[in-house]
Design a protein around this motif. Sequence first.
Motif, PDB file in Angstrom:
ATOM      1  N   GLY A 166      -2.124  -6.106   2.751  1.00 28.77           N
ATOM      2  CA  GLY A 166      -3.731  -5.912   2.304  1.00 28.77           C
ATOM      3  C   GLY A 166      -4.548  -6.752   3.325  1.00 28.77           C
ATOM      4  O   GLY A 166      -4.106  -7.306   4.275  1.00 28.77           O
ATOM      5  N   SER A 167      -5.840  -6.200   3.333  1.00 31.59           N
ATOM      6  CA  SER A 167      -6.847  -6.642   4.270  1.00 31.59           C
ATOM      7  C   SER A 167      -7.505  -7.943   3.660  1.00 31.59           C
ATOM      8  O   SER A 167      -7.406  -7.923   2.406  1.00 31.59           O
ATOM      9  CB  SER A 167      -7.764  -5.586   4.393  1.00 31.59           C
TER      10      SER A 167
ATOM     11  N   VAL B 212      -1.144  -8.734  -9.671  1.00 30.95           N
ATOM     12  CA  VAL B 212      -0.977  -8.399  -8.174  1.00 30.95           C
ATOM     13  C   VAL B 212       0.149  -7.465  -7.900  1.00 30.95           C
ATOM     14  O   VAL B 212       1.369  -7.571  -8.078  1.00 30.95           O
ATOM     15  CB  VAL B 212      -0.608  -9.511  -7.301  1.00 30.95           C
ATOM     16  N   ALA B 213      -0.032  -6.267  -7.227  1.00 24.91           N
ATOM     17  CA  ALA B 213       0.965  -5.244  -6.906  1.00 24.91           C
ATOM     18  C   ALA B 213       0.675  -5.068  -5.465  1.00 24.91           C
ATOM     19  O   ALA B 213       0.071  -5.534  -4.741  1.00 24.91           O
ATOM     20  CB  ALA B 213       0.585  -3.753  -7.907  1.00 24.91           C
ATOM     21  N   GLU B 214       1.702  -3.990  -5.037  1.00 26.34           N
ATOM     22  CA  GLU B 214       2.008  -3.922  -3.614  1.00 26.34           C
ATOM     23  C   GLU B 214       0.406  -3.063  -3.140  1.00 26.34           C
ATOM     24  O   GLU B 214       0.058  -3.581  -2.039  1.00 26.34           O
ATOM     25  CB  GLU B 214       3.110  -2.957  -3.246  1.00 26.34           C
ATOM     26  N   GLU B 215      -0.174  -2.597  -3.527  1.00 26.02           N
ATOM     27  CA  GLU B 215      -1.063  -1.717  -3.309  1.00 26.02           C
ATOM     28  C   GLU B 215      -2.647  -2.063  -3.690  1.00 26.02           C
ATOM     29  O   GLU B 215      -3.517  -1.661  -3.494  1.00 26.02           O
ATOM     30  CB  GLU B 215      -1.032  -0.172  -3.466  1.00 26.02           C
TER      31      GLU B 215
ATOM     32  N   ALA C 214      -5.122  -1.999   0.617  1.00 29.77           N
ATOM     33  CA  ALA C 214      -5.299  -1.402   1.721  1.00 29.77           C
ATOM     34  C   ALA C 214      -6.690  -0.972   1.857  1.00 29.77           C
ATOM     35  O   ALA C 214      -7.185  -0.701   1.004  1.00 29.77           O
ATOM     36  CB  ALA C 214      -4.109  -0.218   1.868  1.00 29.77           C
ATOM     37  N   SER C 215      -7.031  -1.104   3.345  1.00 33.75           N
ATOM     38  CA  SER C 215      -8.232  -0.909   3.671  1.00 33.75           C
ATOM     39  C   SER C 215      -8.473   0.656   3.493  1.00 33.75           C
ATOM     40  O   SER C 215      -7.578   1.509   3.748  1.00 33.75           O
ATOM     41  CB  SER C 215      -8.917  -1.005   4.917  1.00 33.75           C
ATOM     42  N   ALA C 216      -9.705   1.305   3.498  1.00 32.19           N
ATOM     43  CA  ALA C 216     -10.040   2.843   3.389  1.00 32.19           C
ATOM     44  C   ALA C 216      -9.343   3.401   4.465  1.00 32.19           C
ATOM     45  O   ALA C 216      -9.029   4.544   4.593  1.00 32.19           O
ATOM     46  CB  ALA C 216     -11.574   2.827   3.124  1.00 32.19           C
ATOM     47  N   ARG C 217      -9.556   2.894   5.695  1.00 30.15           N
ATOM     48  CA  ARG C 217      -9.146   3.479   7.113  1.00 30.15           C
ATOM     49  C   ARG C 217      -7.737   3.437   6.975  1.00 30.15           C
ATOM     50  O   ARG C 217      -7.076   4.504   7.440  1.00 30.15           O
ATOM     51  CB  ARG C 217      -9.808   2.608   8.104  1.00 30.15           C
TER      52      ARG C 217
END
Length: 420
Positions: free
Chosen positions: A308-309, A344-347, A408-411
């Motif tokens: 994650g970011s 807290v999950a992976e994504e 994860a970031s939007a990009r």
Amino acid sequence: MTWMERLRRSARPYAVPLIAATVLLTIVDGVANRSMSNLVPVTTCLYALLVMETYWWPAFGSFGVVAIAVTAALTPRIILPMPVWSLWFVYGMLAYRRKHAALAVTLLLGVAGTAGGVMLGRYPLWNMASIVSLDGSFCLAALAGYALVERGRIEEAKRVAAENARMKRDLELGSRIHDSVTQGLTVIALTAEREAASADAAASDGSDKAWDLVARTARATLGQLREVIDILGGRQADAVSDQSVIPVPVEASVESPGMKDYPAAVRALAHSGDDRLHALGFGGQTVVEVDRSGVGADMGAADAGAVGSADAWREVLDLLGQLYTNIAGHADPHGGDYALRVTVAEERVTIVQSNGVAVDSDENAPGAVPHAGRGLALHRRRVAALGGTLHTSLEDGVWVLSATVPLASARRRGDVQGRE
């Protein structure tokens, strides 16, 4: 990934629609003049291909267009239409790309070709006045390219000036915040430490622990405030962009600044938040869960936190800090225990909070905590910017909040979807 997103991410997004329009107009012009010669379809295709080549090799494509046009104008017994659309485009493109030498050479070739064609009688309907107008339009196309470059420079200068003004404003605001808030927090911390030292540690009312909590909270908040002031002053730009450095609210930032184990930072914040609320007379508990099914059976909490970011994890920690503040300021300590669950999950990280609210609470009452109501509104905007959601509801005196923050970031999500 949509074609609009691909266009925006291309190296020169401005050139793509211009090239497409020029190719289309060149083809239309060739179709309209196909009766002039059997070579018109061939030259039209060559002009279209060379115009497209200017995206990667502007000088090569431009020389090709001008060379074919001049050759067609000077070759005996061949009458072909002048590719005005392609010539306008290549002159403007060379000027915009600052290809000064290539522009000068191609303009000279173009002028020589058109003038030579009229002098040799290749275009009986044209005269020198027509050539002056045509060549003048080529020069105007080049001037338009230069004008667009200067306009871009002016806009960039305005943007830089606005950015400098914003930074100056941030520095002024940081200075004012530092002068006003840090003085008050310092007085609170010193007073609390003195009262905690003078209190009887064995007293049954626990006043020493309460004063110690006030002192620790004031010191931690003062440290956070100074970090924010440093960020406004530009002295921690690298730390802000570094994923391994995240400012954790209150005691978590004091014990472990810059933790890479983000779930551990969430647990530390939850522990300190529960302690503060319990000291204020609230009952309840925060539960932090790491979804092993989402992060993989062989992935531990630290590995899950590495995904994650930094912006996403910073928002998770800041939102949790805001929720503890809201519970302390708005919840009813006699209306039941508060509940806060963090998964807290992976994504993504999911936060669910509930607590009773004093229906007859009055913000203007003596001892009430003042608030502007902007905290959750700002966090809702931050969560939405990350691609998440934040919903709230109040029914029968029970406040419920649910938030989902993608890690994860939007990009990055867009890149993954594009590859899929």
